[in-house]
Structures are given as C-alpha cells and as structure tokens.
Design a protein around this motif. Sequence first.
Motif, PDB file in Angstrom:
ATOM      1  N   GLY A  51      -6.118   3.168  -3.941  1.00 39.52           N
ATOM      2  CA  GLY A  51      -4.826   3.335  -4.613  1.00 39.52           C
ATOM      3  C   GLY A  51      -4.925   4.259  -5.798  1.00 39.52           C
ATOM      4  O   GLY A  51      -4.096   4.195  -6.705  1.00 39.52           O
ATOM      5  N   MET A  52      -5.941   5.115  -5.820  1.00 38.24           N
ATOM      6  CA  MET A  52      -6.188   5.937  -6.985  1.00 38.24           C
ATOM      7  C   MET A  52      -5.104   7.006  -7.184  1.00 38.24           C
ATOM      8  O   MET A  52      -4.794   7.358  -8.330  1.00 38.24           O
ATOM      9  N   PHE A  53      -4.533   7.520  -6.068  1.00 35.63           N
ATOM     10  CA  PHE A  53      -3.502   8.553  -6.207  1.00 35.63           C
ATOM     11  C   PHE A  53      -2.286   7.982  -6.936  1.00 35.63           C
ATOM     12  O   PHE A  53      -1.726   8.610  -7.839  1.00 35.63           O
ATOM     13  N   GLU A  54      -1.871   6.798  -6.511  1.00 35.68           N
ATOM     14  CA  GLU A  54      -0.705   6.172  -7.137  1.00 35.68           C
ATOM     15  C   GLU A  54      -0.977   5.877  -8.614  1.00 35.68           C
ATOM     16  O   GLU A  54      -0.108   6.041  -9.468  1.00 35.68           O
ATOM     17  N   VAL A  55      -2.222   5.448  -8.930  1.00 34.01           N
ATOM     18  CA  VAL A  55      -2.572   5.180 -10.331  1.00 34.01           C
ATOM     19  C   VAL A  55      -2.500   6.465 -11.138  1.00 34.01           C
ATOM     20  O   VAL A  55      -1.982   6.497 -12.254  1.00 34.01           O
ATOM     21  N   LYS A  56      -3.013   7.571 -10.550  1.00 40.04           N
ATOM     22  CA  LYS A  56      -2.996   8.843 -11.258  1.00 40.04           C
ATOM     23  C   LYS A  56      -1.550   9.300 -11.500  1.00 40.04           C
ATOM     24  O   LYS A  56      -1.214   9.786 -12.580  1.00 40.04           O
ATOM     25  N   ARG A  57      -0.674   9.110 -10.505  1.00 39.95           N
ATOM     26  CA  ARG A  57       0.727   9.493 -10.661  1.00 39.95           C
ATOM     27  C   ARG A  57       1.412   8.665 -11.736  1.00 39.95           C
ATOM     28  O   ARG A  57       2.172   9.175 -12.563  1.00 39.95           O
TER      29      ARG A  57
END
Length: 902
Positions: A77-83
């Motif tokens: 879920g790293m992309f969502e966290v970065k966003r």
Amino acid sequence: MAKIDVEGQLKARFAQPLAPAAARRIVIWNDPAGEFEDAFDGLAERGFDGVGAADGVMPAGEGFARPVRFVKAAEGGMFEVKRLISRGDVASDLLVYRQRARGDIEGDWLADVELLADHFQADFLSLLADELNAEDSTDVRAALEAMRAFFAAKDRVRRFSKCCPAPASGADVELGVLAALLDGASPDDATGGFVVRGYLRELLHNGGPAAFETFAKYGAGEALARWVQRITGFAGALDGATTFAELASHVLLSAASLSIPAAALAGLEGRISLQNAQYCLAVVKDWDRDARFSSEDLFEVCRRVEDECGLAARFAAAPLADIVECDVFPCINEAILATLFESFAQGADREADARTAVDRRCNLAWHARVACYFEALEAIADMHGFKAAHAQGFHEAQAARVWQAYTQDWWRMDALYRKLCRAAGACRTRGYENLEEPLRAAMQWAEGLYSNWFLAEANSCWAAAAQQQWLDCGHVEGVDCQRDFYWKVLPSCQGSAKTMVVIISDALRFEVGREVARTLEREKGGMVKLSSMQATYPSVTEFGMAALLPRRGISLDFETGQVFADGRPTATTEQREAVLRTVRPHARALRADTYLEMPAAERKSLLKDAELVYLYHNVIDATGEKLATENSVFDACSDAVEDVCALAKRVCMDAPGARVAITADHGFLYTRHDLDECERVGKADLPAADTVCGKRHLVVRADDAAEFAGGAGAGAGQAPFIRVGMDDVDGGRYVGFTPRQNVRIKRPGGTCRYVHGGVSLQELCVPLVTFWRVGARSKDFQDTRPAMLRVLSPERRITNSLFTVNLIQEEPAVGKVLPCEYELCFADSSGNEVSNVEKAHADKTSDNPQQRVVKAKFTLKGSNFSAKEEYQLVARERQSGQIAWREPYRIEVSFAPLDFGF
C-alpha cells in the motif's frame, strides 16, 4: 518487558515547535521487529489520551495545534501512502508507522519523506535509551540488552535513573544497574567502590549464593564480577559459599598492605593485590564515612577476616612500628594496647611507645571503640613520666616550699590517678576480654606507683617539713589558711564587685579545682584566678564549713562532735546563714539546687539584695561517704566540675559584674585497691581515753594527750600518728592526732577507700577559684579560639600517590585556646576530593612544639592529575563543618594507578 511510555514520548515530539519554514510535522515511527504494532493500532483507534480518532485522524485540541493522522505504511500500500502524504492530506500532522529500519532507504517509496521527517525509533532499546537519557551508542545498547531483564519494571528504572541520570557508555549502564541493585540513591553511588562495598555487605548478610542470585537474575552477574576485579583485583567466584571470606580478606589485607611491611604479612601474599591496594583502602575508608553503611557491619567483616587469617596473634607479635599506622583491622588496637599494658606491668619503660600509640591511633579508625583503654594507657604513660621526672624523690625541707611544689606540679599525679581510675571503670563495660587481664596487671603497677610511692613519699616529705608547725599552731606558715577565709582571703577575691557569691563544693580537692578553673577559663570573656588554701584540721565537713564563716573562734561539743562558730551551730544551711548575718544582715546561704530551681527574677533579686551569698554543693562527699557508691567518687568529681562551672556561669548571668569564689571545706584521699593490714591502725593503737574519731583523725582532750604514746611531735618520725595542735578550738582544750601517709583508722562499717580528716596534701589542699566575666569592650576581654594546625613542611609538591603531611599545632590548647578536631583532604580546583579524608586532633597541651606535631597520611584517588592545575589541602572543622584554611599544592605523580571507577 518494561512498559515504556511510548505515548508520552510521541506526544512530546508533536508538542515541539515547528521549524521556521515548516507547515506541519511528520514523525516516522520505525519498528523493524513489529514490537509496537498493537500500540500504534490502539493510538490510531483512540488518539492520544483517549480523545478519539475518526478514520485515523485525531482532531486538534489541547497540546496539538493541528489534527494528527495515523498512517500505517505497509508493503503493498506504499503508493497510496505516498499519495496521502504528498497530496491527500497536507494540513494534518502525520504519524507514519513502518516496520522498516531507519536509514534503509534503498528502493523505498518513502525515501524522500524519510530524509525530511522526524524519527521515532520503535524498538525497546532505543526507547529505553531515550527514557534513560542515554547515548544511543553501540556499547550502551549492548549493556542495555545484556541487562534487559532489569529494566522490566518501572521501579527499577527509576532507581537506575537516580544513580545514573545520563549514561554515556556501557560502563555507566553497568554501574548504574549495579548501584541500583545495591540500594544506591544518587550519581555518587554509581562507582566501582560503592559496588564493592555494597556487595560485601550483601555477602555478609546473605552469603555468596543468595547475594549473587539477584545479579544473575537481571543479567548483571558478569558486570558485577568485572567491576569487583577491576577495583580489587579479586578474580574468584562471587557466588560460592566461601566467597565472603575470600573477597573480604582480599580487600582488607590489600588495604592493610599499604601501611604494614610485607614481612609482617608473610604467608598472606596470595590474598593481596598490591596493584589494587589503594582502591581497596578507599573501599574501607569510604565505608566508614558513608552513613548508609553500618559501622557495625564493617566491624563484623573485619572480625571475620581476623579470625579467618589469624591476624590477632600475628599482630600481637609484631613490632609496634610495623602496625601503628594501620587502621584497617580493629585487632591492631587491641594488640598495641595489650602489649603496652603488659610491658608497663612488668616494669618496662615503654613511655615513648605509649605516647606514639596514643597520638597516632586517636586519629585512626576504630579508636572510639577502645578510647577508654587508650585514655588508661595515656594516664599510665604520664604516671611513668612523672615518676621519671621525680626519680630522686621529694626532698623539700620547708613546708611552704612543699605546698608550692604540690600546687604547681605534684598535683598532676593525683589528677592522673583519677583519670586512670575513670578510664579503667569505663573499660569494664566495653567487653574486650583479651584486654581485661593486661589492663588489670597495668593497673596494679600504677596502683602501687601511686599509693606506695607517690602518696607515701610525697606526704612523708610534707609531714617531715610541716609537723613542727602543726604541733605548734596547727597550720603551716606562709600558706593561706581556711580559718582566715572570710576576713583576709574573701576581700581580695571580691575586689570592687558589689555582689560576691561563694560556692562551697564539699570535698572539692585541689586537683579537681584546677579542672574547674581550666573549664571556666574557656568561657568567652571569662576571667579566672586560681590559688589554694590549707583546710582546717581535722579536714572534715564540720570544721571546714565553720572555718569558712565569719567568726572569732571555733568550739567543739566533745560529746556530740558538733562544731560552733562563736557559740552558734553551723551544721545546717540555715544555721550557717544565721552566722553570716551576724556581720552581713542581708547575706544569704542556700543549697545550690535550691538556687537553681528559683525563677530567674527571684534569683536576680536575691543577688541584688543580698550582696553576699554562700551556695553549698555536695556531690563528691555525698558519693564517697556511702559504701555503695564510694568507688564512683572520681565520676562524682567530674559531675562536680560540670555542676560547679554551670552554677558559676549562671550566677554571672543573673548578676553581671558579680564575682564568684569557688572553694571546699576539705579534700580527700582515695585509693582503688583493697587496703593491706599495714595500711590500717586498729583499736590497740588508739588512746584509751575518750576521743572524737574518724577514719583519718583523732581529737582528744589536752589533758589526755600525754597518755597517748602512739602520737608524737617533731623528732618522732616513727610514731604511727602525727600530733596536731588545735589552739584555735576552744582555746587549746583539744589535741589532734592523724595517721601518717595514707594509713586509715579501722572503723566499724562505712567506707575505707574514700577518707578525709587527716593532714595529707590531698586532704588539706583545697582550691580557691575566683571567676568573673568582662564585657567585649573591656581591655581584659579575651575571646575563645580553636587550636589551629598548619602545615609544617615548606614543600608543596606531591610526587607519590601515598604520602604523609606533617602539621604542627601552633599553640597549646589551654585557656582561651580550645581543642579542635579537623578533617583534612586534598581537593581539585572544583572542590572535588582527590584523596582520602584524614582526621587530626589539635588538643595538645604541651609547651614543647615537638610534642604538638601531628601526622596525616593520605592516599590519592584516581590518575588524572595535571601538573599545571593547583590542588588544595583543605582543613575543615569537624563539628561545625566550616573550612579553616586551604593550602595550595601541586600534584606531580609520574605513575599513578588507573582510575577504576572512583
């Protein structure tokens, strides 16, 4: 595991002010092991302090300027966290939880965030280091990990923080844990010396296995062994049944090796570490100074080592010079005392050795336990010195010269005998069986010296010089007489003072009166004059009290023994007041305790109105005259000194400007030993006619005196009695007879060691102490001051870690110069002690400067001494704690031992 205050530490992070250009705060919680995932989930659900969180966001509120969003950055879920961080929520503060190590940014979606955000280390050791205010270094983490079990309770963590508030190294952590386990309470306790002392105490009370178990339980066993070895050099097991004996003997013998020659410790080398000896000595010295460590415990430790190593017998056979400087073991005092007592008992000349021992040991450890024995030894040595100074005997031919010799010099032997008897009495309650017989033997020698030599020869000289005058007029010419007290002596005491108070202490003999004078002389503004008078014969209360009153003549009721002044009775205080009022209508006579019990206003009024007051004090005679208490008469003398001095000072407070004359009705003889038959005269030696008889006097009618063959005048030196004229009693109707020297008359019942009534110097010589106060503005005013010590040697450079400093007491501790006890130590420029603390007494009374030299032995602590820094020898008054002086020194030690945690 310890419940570390994670929430509190995170709140503290968010409460910190933002950097000038920052709009919000991002905190990344690194938890590689996932130990605190549940803690994060709880925060995300309820918020800080349980204020609540909706959809992982806690609203702004007290202590939080902005909302706080809780974000779990999990793999997948790293992309969502970065966003979310970059665009989704740019107004809230963020707490980002990651199960990833800090600094591991290769291939990390949040690498840029990691570089800019605050970090919170989410592992136990990091949190613990933060909570302990410790350096987060490799050796600190290793020490924390090794003793992880210790920090599993907040109580132990608090105790650790008290001992080690800011650990900077693994060694600090070890010492903090060890100190906490040994009941340490401050940073001063986080030292190797404290650890060794504490563990020895645990071994004493619990034994090796039980004592070590606590340390092993918390992973501190290896650290304990490491520090014990570093400080003491002891490498043995710390958990064995024999650990206490082995470690204690190692520490104490190593400490003792610094002041005892190697030859005296032969065979014990395996228990001694010369390299660590200084630190072992510091362990012992600091134990004695630390109020939390029982002196009784240290005493017991020493006793067990003495028994384990057979030290009592070893030191008893050692030369005095080998052991006199060592104060590690209590048995050294006993060995010195026993040897010297036995030597004196055998007639050996050990005076110099005894003085050395008394002077040196008084400043060392364990002295207080045997102080009374050293007082006895000092008295015996001084008696030996008196005998040596008068080896030719007593040979004055004129009575007045004999009197002068006694009041200026010979009285010392009486004072020494009293000091010896008091010290010996105190020794009976101390329980040192190994000293009982040596002291008893020495006492027998001293008793013989006092009774058979001094009393016999001094009083033989006195009788030979005075007996013709006694026969002719009943007193010695050229010496003030008690019978002239009121008319001739008292006016010279009063001077211009309006109020005169006479304190009459029953049986206050001359040497005790000198102590009264010395005590009063130490009063600020106190003025003292000492002289003497010869008591009236017979030297008993009835005649002495009458002689001190104003009268023209004395009479005796031969049937009852009552004495009258100008026909008036004098037996009671009221009767004596009546005699006084025949010449001073407002004069008063009271018992001392009656005066002291009066209200202050009444006392002041009495002194103002009466102008002349007689105060009667009776402690010595009241004690000595009773069979049950006669052996306490020397204790009563000390009580009398205290009472009379307090009474005199009270009078001068009640009537400023008053003068006080202190005297006695008579003195006394006292000998401690049981009397031999040759020291008594019985009924066969007494006259058949009627007599007034006491234990040291006979009064017969003049008509019957010629029939008494036992008494004679001058030229009959072998007669058992000396004849004394009594022309001033009833116009010469009576004649007195007194046994020679210190012989007693046998009487049924009553006392026999304490007597008076005769003509010995001890019975006839009474003191006359005149005391008054002057104001601070008077030219005669003298303030009191403590006796001072100063460094004797001009050298101010220290080149050895073991060294001695010689000091000299500047002036004798007499008069206004008061005895003083000092604590000496070396300190650096910041005031930190860099040596042991040494006691030094400034109490010498000798006029000879060489006899006022004091030696202080020091051991440096640590090794970081700079030749460029100035150090100081600091002298502190022990009672007040005030620093008396500082003396600059340079320390230039080439090979100092390493600093092992002191």
